[in-house]
Design an enzyme around this catalytic site. Structure first.
Site, PDB file in Angstrom:
ATOM      1  N   GLU A 269      45.924  60.669 -21.626  1.00 26.09           N
ATOM      2  CA  GLU A 269      45.935  59.876 -22.867  1.00 26.09           C
ATOM      3  C   GLU A 269      47.351  59.588 -23.317  1.00 26.09           C
ATOM      4  OE1 GLU A 269      44.342  62.738 -25.474  1.00 26.09           O
ATOM      5  OE2 GLU A 269      42.293  62.520 -24.763  1.00 26.09           O
ATOM      6  N   PRO A 270      48.128  58.888 -22.521  1.00 29.00           N
ATOM      7  CA  PRO A 270      49.494  58.621 -22.941  1.00 29.00           C
ATOM      8  C   PRO A 270      49.552  57.577 -24.048  1.00 29.00           C
ATOM      9  CG  PRO A 270      49.022  57.510 -20.875  1.00 29.00           C
ATOM     10  CD  PRO A 270      47.792  58.275 -21.218  1.00 29.00           C
ATOM     11  N   GLY A 271      50.445  57.797 -24.985  1.00 32.16           N
ATOM     12  CA  GLY A 271      50.751  56.773 -25.976  1.00 32.16           C
ATOM     13  C   GLY A 271      52.146  56.270 -25.667  1.00 32.16           C
ATOM     14  N   TYR A 312      61.026  63.098 -37.707  1.00 30.57           N
ATOM     15  CA  TYR A 312      61.279  64.189 -36.777  1.00 30.57           C
ATOM     16  C   TYR A 312      62.559  64.018 -35.954  1.00 30.57           C
ATOM     17  CZ  TYR A 312      57.259  61.487 -34.858  1.00 30.57           C
ATOM     18  OH  TYR A 312      56.346  60.533 -34.532  1.00 30.57           O
ATOM     19  N   CYS A 338      65.332  53.176 -51.173  1.00 32.93           N
ATOM     20  CA  CYS A 338      65.954  54.075 -52.136  1.00 32.93           C
ATOM     21  C   CYS A 338      65.514  55.508 -51.890  1.00 32.93           C
ATOM     22  CB  CYS A 338      65.680  53.597 -53.548  1.00 32.93           C
ATOM     23  SG  CYS A 338      66.603  52.094 -53.849  1.00 32.93           S
ATOM     24  N   GLU A 339      66.051  56.026 -50.877  1.00 29.30           N
ATOM     25  CA  GLU A 339      65.809  57.348 -50.334  1.00 29.30           C
ATOM     26  C   GLU A 339      66.775  57.370 -49.162  1.00 29.30           C
ATOM     27  OE1 GLU A 339      61.839  59.877 -49.733  1.00 29.30           O
ATOM     28  OE2 GLU A 339      62.240  58.447 -51.270  1.00 29.30           O
ATOM     29  N   TYR A 366      54.615  54.468 -32.209  1.00 27.37           N
ATOM     30  CA  TYR A 366      54.783  55.103 -33.525  1.00 27.37           C
ATOM     31  C   TYR A 366      55.845  54.398 -34.361  1.00 27.37           C
ATOM     32  CZ  TYR A 366      52.315  58.448 -30.676  1.00 27.37           C
ATOM     33  OH  TYR A 366      51.411  59.021 -29.811  1.00 27.37           O
TER      34      TYR A 366
HETATM   35  C1  LIG Z   1      48.944  61.312 -30.104  1.00 25.88           C
HETATM   36  C2  LIG Z   1      48.018  61.725 -29.042  1.00 25.88           C
HETATM   37  C3  LIG Z   1      48.271  61.409 -27.709  1.00 25.88           C
HETATM   38  C4  LIG Z   1      49.492  60.659 -27.246  1.00 25.88           C
HETATM   39  O1  LIG Z   1      50.670  61.356 -27.316  1.00 25.88           O
HETATM   40  P1  LIG Z   1      52.003  60.683 -26.686  1.00 25.88           P
HETATM   41  O2  LIG Z   1      53.063  61.670 -26.924  1.00 25.88           O
HETATM   42  O3  LIG Z   1      52.229  59.418 -27.418  1.00 25.88           O
HETATM   43  O4  LIG Z   1      51.729  60.457 -25.252  1.00 25.88           O
HETATM   44  C5  LIG Z   1      47.326  61.782 -26.773  1.00 25.88           C
HETATM   45  N1  LIG Z   1      46.205  62.444 -27.118  1.00 25.88           N
HETATM   46  C6  LIG Z   1      45.941  62.765 -28.384  1.00 25.88           C
HETATM   47  C7  LIG Z   1      44.692  63.460 -28.714  1.00 25.88           C
HETATM   48  C8  LIG Z   1      46.822  62.424 -29.394  1.00 25.88           C
HETATM   49  O5  LIG Z   1      46.553  62.769 -30.656  1.00 25.88           O
END
Ligand SMILES: *Cc1c(COP(=O)(O)O)cnc(C)c1O
Length: 409
Positions: A269-271, A312, A338-339, A366
């Protein structure tokens, strides 16, 4: 995204200045070619097993990006009903979408399951409710917390003992008891370790824990190892060696499948891995302040558009695309909110002048999805560059958008 010639930063041959002229500033720009390249690298690294990619779309929910993902054979992982709807709008079948909630109201899970999505159950109470509600009529996966600490920052570590995510692997007996009581059809085990994990070691460690746990579940079809691969944040940065990781995990997974007695699917599940490097946030320098203590570069953006550095401490490489050969100077690059919204401290950039267009790299994951209307500011437009063509895929917000939900105007 090309850095081939230091002086000429372009996105598939299109100069940032041209994009800003056409679509305005600030502007999110995604390079479709980079997304295709990243997905292909992952597919290649795991070509030896039955692997599926589930794009963690909380990183980027622009429908054009989701449609591109669908086109290249990438499915979806969602964390909310809203993301599920976006997935469907992008043309996904519900059964291509996995819902990975974190302590959500159970009615959200009910709606997702009834819509046809597959759920990663993340707590014992939810598992109990799932059994009561669906018995053995609907399959689900269980999100295991393997108690492994890894990740680039405390806020993006999700599998250590203190993490809120998933069901601790130490509670296996209780999981099995509930599964047995309701005859729940567990078709997969899931875990997500965290984000920005460079080395193969943590992935192998959690894989082993899942493989071991899997022996207790006879009907599995899927092992889901989550996301979290580290990407490059600056030229020459160390990243997850996908080929090495692919080889190592493929070997272990094959061994596991033969012990288990069946060929299972391996899910990721890469984002970030798929979209981070594809994205640029283009901003315009509003003011350069030569303060006795520091040189400040203010830009027409802030934590409302890209909060990762403030949230982060993430590093975003910055290019001065308007003056690439200027003399280098140290700057604090800051926003207009304004922060204190510092994008970068003591960053050496070619001399920055008022009006210069800066490119913040790694803004594809993100970035926009974490943006807000803080200070009653509008969110930027989004552009997708694909096949050498720039296309507006979200218009810039206006005052009307901000007022849409206010009553008593
Ligand atoms: C956010 C998330 C990801 C993706 O994380 P990355 O660091 O973007 O690859 C995969 N699985 C789950 C359940 C998440 O919450």
């Amino acid at each position: 995204m090309q850095l081939s010639d230091q002086n000429q930063y372009t996105i598939q041959g299109i100069a940032p200045a041209q994009l800003v002229e056409q679509f305005g500033s600030p502007l999110y720009v995604y390079d479709g070619q980079t997304i295709r390249r990243k997905a292909a690298a992952l597919q290649k690294a795991f070509s030896g097993v039955n692997m599926k990619i589930k794009f963690a779309c909380k990183s980027n929910t622009n429908l054009a990006v989701l449609r591109l993902m669908r086109e290249i054979g990438v499915e979806l992982d969602v964390v909310s009903p809203g993301e599920l709807e976006m997935g469907k709008l992008a043309g996904y079948q519900a059964n291509q979408i996995t819902f990975t909630p974190s302590g959500v109201p159970f009615y959200e899970v009910k709606e997702a399951v009834e819509a046809g999505a597959i759920v990663n159950v993340d707590s014992l109470p939810l598992l109990e409710w799932f059994g009561q509600t669906f018995g053995n009529t609907k399959p689900c996966l269980i999100r295991i917390k393997p108690n492994v600490a890894a990740g680039g920052h405390a806020k993006i570590m999700t599998a250590h003992a203190d993490s809120k995510f998933g069901i601790s692997v130490l509670l296996l007996d209780q999981i099995l008891e509930i599964v047995k009581k309701y005859d729940i059809k567990i078709i997969g085990l899931h875990q997500h370790t965290g984000s920005d994990i460079k080395d193969a070691e943590p992935f192998l460690k959690v894989a082993d824990i899942l493989f071991e746990t899997a022996k207790h579940f006879p009907d599995l079809e899927i092992v889901d190892l989550g996301g979290g691969f580290k990407v490059s944040y600056m030229p020459g940065d160390a990243i997850t060696d996908m080929e090495l990781l692919g080889n190592k995990i493929t070997a272990r997974f094959k061994k596991f499948c033969s012990e288990y007695g069946r060929e299972l699917q391996l899910w990721f599940e890469p984002g970030k891995f798929l979209v981070s490097e594809s994205g640029n946030l283009l901003v315009t320098t509003t003011v350069v302040k030569e303060d006795p203590a520091r040189n400040f570069v203010h830009v027409d953006s802030g934590l409302n558009h890209l909060i990762r550095p403030m949230m982060y401490g993430s590093y975003h490489h910055i290019l001065n695309t308007s003056n690439p050969t200027g003399e280098e100077k140290p700057y604090n690059v800051v926003g207009y909110i304004c922060e204190t919204d510092t994008f970068a401290s003591d960053r050496h950039l070619p001399e920055v002048r008022q009006g210069d267009i800066l490119a913040f790299l790694n803004a594809g994951a993100y970035g926009f999805t974490m943006s807000s209307n803080y200070n009653a500011r509008f969110r930027p437009a989004e552009v997708l560059v694909d096949n050498g063509e720039a296309r507006l895929v979200r218009r810039r917000e206006t005052l009307e958008d901000l007022l849409l939900t206010q009553q008593g105007l």
